[in-house]
Design an enzyme around this catalytic site. Sequence first.
Site, PDB file in Angstrom:
ATOM      1  N   ILE A 130       0.833  -1.203   0.000  1.00  0.00           N
ATOM      2  CA  ILE A 130       0.000   0.000   0.000  1.00  0.00           C
ATOM      3  C   ILE A 130       0.871   1.258   0.000  1.00  0.00           C
ATOM      4  O   ILE A 130       1.967   1.275   0.554  1.00  0.00           O
ATOM      5  CB  ILE A 130      -0.974  -0.007   1.209  1.00  0.00           C
ATOM      6  CG1 ILE A 130      -1.958   1.165   1.126  1.00  0.00           C
ATOM      7  CG2 ILE A 130      -0.227  -0.053   2.530  1.00  0.00           C
ATOM      8  CD1 ILE A 130      -3.136   1.073   2.081  1.00  0.00           C
ATOM      9  N   CYS A 131       0.351   2.277  -0.652  1.00  0.00           N
ATOM     10  CA  CYS A 131       0.910   3.629  -0.651  1.00  0.00           C
ATOM     11  C   CYS A 131       2.278   3.670  -1.333  1.00  0.00           C
ATOM     12  O   CYS A 131       2.381   3.422  -2.523  1.00  0.00           O
ATOM     13  CB  CYS A 131       0.950   4.165   0.778  1.00  0.00           C
ATOM     14  SG  CYS A 131       0.980   5.959   0.908  1.00  0.00           S
ATOM     15  N   HIS A 132       3.357   3.978  -0.597  1.00  0.00           N
ATOM     16  CA  HIS A 132       4.699   4.056  -1.168  1.00  0.00           C
ATOM     17  C   HIS A 132       5.404   2.696  -1.208  1.00  0.00           C
ATOM     18  O   HIS A 132       6.504   2.586  -1.747  1.00  0.00           O
ATOM     19  CB  HIS A 132       5.561   5.033  -0.356  1.00  0.00           C
ATOM     20  CG  HIS A 132       5.195   6.470  -0.550  1.00  0.00           C
ATOM     21  ND1 HIS A 132       4.129   7.050   0.088  1.00  0.00           N
ATOM     22  CD2 HIS A 132       5.758   7.442  -1.315  1.00  0.00           C
ATOM     23  CE1 HIS A 132       4.047   8.322  -0.270  1.00  0.00           C
ATOM     24  NE2 HIS A 132       5.018   8.583  -1.119  1.00  0.00           N
ATOM     25  N   TRP A 189       0.642   5.273  -4.185  1.00  0.00           N
ATOM     26  CA  TRP A 189       0.602   6.723  -4.033  1.00  0.00           C
ATOM     27  C   TRP A 189       0.974   7.305  -5.402  1.00  0.00           C
ATOM     28  O   TRP A 189       1.876   6.786  -6.078  1.00  0.00           O
ATOM     29  CB  TRP A 189       1.587   7.164  -2.947  1.00  0.00           C
ATOM     30  CG  TRP A 189       1.498   8.611  -2.642  1.00  0.00           C
ATOM     31  CD1 TRP A 189       2.391   9.583  -3.002  1.00  0.00           C
ATOM     32  CD2 TRP A 189       0.449   9.276  -1.924  1.00  0.00           C
ATOM     33  NE1 TRP A 189       1.953  10.813  -2.561  1.00  0.00           N
ATOM     34  CE2 TRP A 189       0.770  10.648  -1.893  1.00  0.00           C
ATOM     35  CE3 TRP A 189      -0.730   8.840  -1.318  1.00  0.00           C
ATOM     36  CZ2 TRP A 189      -0.039  11.590  -1.268  1.00  0.00           C
ATOM     37  CZ3 TRP A 189      -1.532   9.785  -0.702  1.00  0.00           C
ATOM     38  CH2 TRP A 189      -1.191  11.144  -0.676  1.00  0.00           C
ATOM     39  N   SER A 225      -2.854  -0.849  -3.064  1.00  0.00           N
ATOM     40  CA  SER A 225      -3.767   0.271  -2.806  1.00  0.00           C
ATOM     41  C   SER A 225      -2.966   1.563  -2.741  1.00  0.00           C
ATOM     42  O   SER A 225      -1.742   1.537  -2.595  1.00  0.00           O
ATOM     43  CB  SER A 225      -4.536   0.070  -1.498  1.00  0.00           C
ATOM     44  OG  SER A 225      -5.603  -0.823  -1.674  1.00  0.00           O
TER      45      SER A 225
END
Length: 180
Positions: free
Chosen positions: A105-107, A126, A158
Amino acid sequence: MRIAFLVAPEGVEQVELTEPWKAAKDAGHEPVLVSTEAGKVQGFNHLDKADTFDVDEVVGETSANSFGGLVLPGGVANPDFLRLDEKAVGFVKDFFEQGRPVAAICHAPWTLVEADVVRGRVLTSWPSLKTDIRNAGGTWVDEQVKICDHGPNQLVTSRKPDDLEAFCDAFLQVFAQAAG
């Protein structure tokens, strides 16, 4: 199922660790905190220090064989530290080589880019990672959650903390399917 949560000693976005951890535990899995060093890891709420968490196992002293799946929480610094650690990158790559499910998720996909496992895959992150993912041969999409079946394993990604509910639902479903 034992699930590895791989984080650096510092820089993990706390909610991206604690929410998936709780979801995995509530679903009957055994979450295990894996890091590049023994001791504690420092969580962050964006750029502010938050709680610390005890490391259960150290990369280099454990292997992907010990786990049914891998979760990579984000935070800006966390994956940046991990991608500079050869053992951490190898640990991530082993999950792909063994066909075990991975969620990021994200970075966190920065670590996937370093492990050279995004080529031919469709994933989200991200938004600032879009170019890195494309340059590594992946296809970036702006979706709340993306499940990619390319290759022998499934990859769940995500974009951000606001997507955590969908992220947790998706990775739990994929990990349950992998467990058979």
